[in-house]
Design an enzyme around this catalytic site. Structure first.
Site, PDB file in Angstrom:
ATOM      1  N   GLY A  45       5.567 -22.671  10.261  1.00 15.13           N
ATOM      2  CA  GLY A  45       4.606 -23.764  10.241  1.00 15.13           C
ATOM      3  C   GLY A  45       5.288 -25.112  10.331  1.00 15.13           C
ATOM      4  CG  ASN A  46       8.288 -26.764   7.751  1.00 17.98           C
ATOM      5  OD1 ASN A  46       8.254 -25.914   6.870  1.00 17.98           O
ATOM      6  ND2 ASN A  46       8.047 -28.043   7.515  1.00 17.98           N
ATOM      7  CB  SER A  47       7.699 -24.334  14.491  1.00 22.31           C
ATOM      8  OG  SER A  47       8.440 -23.232  14.047  1.00 22.31           O
ATOM      9  CG  LEU A 100      30.946 -36.401  33.634  1.00 24.92           C
ATOM     10  CD1 LEU A 100      31.451 -37.129  32.402  1.00 24.92           C
ATOM     11  CD2 LEU A 100      30.206 -37.338  34.553  1.00 24.92           C
ATOM     12  N   GLY A 101      33.500 -33.266  35.751  1.00 26.80           N
ATOM     13  CA  GLY A 101      34.690 -32.619  36.281  1.00 26.80           C
ATOM     14  C   GLY A 101      35.961 -32.939  35.526  1.00 26.80           C
ATOM     15  CG  ASP A 127      11.386 -23.875  20.797  1.00 28.77           C
ATOM     16  OD1 ASP A 127      10.276 -23.702  21.348  1.00 28.77           O
ATOM     17  OD2 ASP A 127      11.601 -23.593  19.605  1.00 28.77           O
ATOM     18  CG  HIS A 131       8.171 -21.476  18.984  1.00 27.13           C
ATOM     19  ND1 HIS A 131       9.338 -22.121  18.656  1.00 27.13           N
ATOM     20  CD2 HIS A 131       7.462 -21.415  17.837  1.00 27.13           C
ATOM     21  CE1 HIS A 131       9.336 -22.429  17.378  1.00 27.13           C
ATOM     22  NE2 HIS A 131       8.201 -22.008  16.853  1.00 27.13           N
TER      23      HIS A 131
END
Length: 429
Positions: free
Chosen positions: A281-283, A340-341, A207, A177
């Site tokens: 801003g830390n994103s 995997l099942g 993201d 983003h």
């Protein structure tokens, strides 16, 4: 009387210590409003000495200034709610109108010049680590690899976030983003150097996005295994809260929760929760363990228009991120995960002296596990050459494989060790 006083005490404490409404906080700590000279705000309130010398005149001045302050306060509140919060930058200092990279701008194509995938780079996530570091040592070790990521949106505005370099030849990770809708991208390091960044690939649902800058011997962060974290472990975050002015900010906290399912724009993300201070801003910035290893990419913070929320930040775990980033690096897009099942218990049990495995609870008919002969009641001892001590270990192995791969598995059944191979031909739902 004492009991009545005690019943009123919680309400009294809450009232006394209640945080002011968001509008008042913003007004008190906001940067100058657009078009308002800085010194006007500084001279708005007359000094106490002036009020003593001219008490009557000072009263009228005070009332006039109070009215002016009220008008400015109303304007500040309006500006606060009308201007996106992420990276709100002083408009006198910057050419771009910095927007909230997390605001809903709708799905937008990324037009940043491309860098080809499949160049042989990969994101290593290591389990080994050295001794615990101090906060100062963590900062000195990781901060040189933390970058400001600035995406020009092409309309005179920009999105700004954080990124982490993980290879010395200039590959870095950020949030999708942060660069969504970007036309060009610039990356700036703490050293003062800036680079034009190219777009490798990204995945909106997880993201995550990978960028590339042309450089050699760049500082690179080490990525550690988030699966080794436990609640209460010390963690740190480095980023650019509220924009480039506060770049390189270090905050600390603990791991508050692991595998927390969080609803983000109609999709569920399984994230690490931390009380390390995160802000817009830390994103895209790193969440770091006490050994100086990046164990997550910070992505969201809980917010509310009606109350203050602190200490609720979330990061994408490195164990989950490893497969996604390596798919983006190798193929340029996220590849489907195989199924995997089988369903298994969460933790391993001891089935013989020095033999541990996780019990198979059910097997899906005609799944890779069913076709390979796995039965209910079997114990999975290892998969893909890795000892399996928990369901998370098995999930980690599955994430490292793709459709068409062969997965060797060791089982324990009624005292007998069985070797089988699963053909991973079905995608996970």
């Amino acid at each position: 009387m004492e009991e009545q006083d005690m019943t009123r005490l919680p309400n009294e404490v809450v009232e006394i210590y209640r945080q002011p409404p968001p509008g008042e906080v913003v007004e008190q700590y906001s940067r100058p409003l657009p078009g308002v000279p800085r010194r006007e705000a500084q001279s708005a309130v007359p000094s106490k000495q002036a009020r003593r010398k001219h008490s009557k005149k000072g009263l009228w001045i005070f009332l006039g200034c109070a009215a002016l302050a009220a008008v400015l306060a109303a304007a500040a509140v309006f500006w606060d709610w009308s201007v996106p919060r992420h990276n709100r930058i002083d408009p006198f200092d910057f050419d771009f109108d910095y927007r909230d990279s997390g605001e809903d701008r709708g799905s937008q194509e990324i037009a940043i010049p491309a860098w080809p995938a499949g160049q042989g780079c990969s994101l290593p996530v290591v389990q080994e680590h050295g001794p615990s570091l101090t906060a100062q040592e963590v900062y000195r070790q990781v901060n040189p690899a933390v970058a400001v990521v600035l995406a020009d949106l092409g309309d005179g505005s920009a999105s700004v976030g954080t990124g982490v370099i993980f290879s010395q030849d200039g590959y870095l990770i950020t949030n999708y983003h942060v660069v969504e809708g970007g036309q060009e991208c610039t990356v700036a390091l703490d050293s003062g150097r800036s680079y034009e960044a190219k777009y490798v690939a990204g995945d909106a649902d997880s993201d995550l996005a990978v960028l590339k800058v042309e450089g050699q011997d760049l500082p690179a962060a080490v990525f550690g295994d988030s699966d080794l974290l436990t609640v209460g472990d010390k963690v740190y975050a480095i980023g650019n809260p509220l924009g480039v002015e506060l770049r390189g900010t270090l905050t600390d906290g603990i791991v508050s929760a692991i595998d927390r399912d969080v609803e983000v724009e109609d999709r569920t993300m399984t994230l690490l929760q931390t009380n390390a201070a995160l802000n817009s801003g830390n994103s895209g910035g790193p969440l770091i363990n006490e050994y100086g290893q990046v164990v997550g990419i910070n992505t969201i913070k809980m917010t509310s228009r009606y109350s203050n929320i602190e200490g609720l930040g979330f990061a994408i775990p490195s164990a989950y991120m490893e497969r996604i980033v390596n798919d983006l690096l190798t193929f340029g897009s996220l590849q489907p995960e195989p199924v995997l099942g089988i369903t298994v218990l969460q933790m391993a049990e001891q089935v013989e002296p020095d033999v541990w495995g996780i019990e198979v609870q059910s097997v899906t008919e005609n799944s890779p596990a069913g076709k390979a002969g796995v039965q209910e009641g079997d114990y999975v001892l290892s998969a893909g050459g890795r000892d399996i001590n928990s369901s998370r270990d098995l999930l980690r192995v599955r994430r490292q494989h793709h459709l068409g791969d062969e997965l060797p598995m060791t089982l324990w059944r009624d005292g007998e060790i069985i070797e089988i191979t699963l053909s991973l031909t079905e995608p996970a739902a």
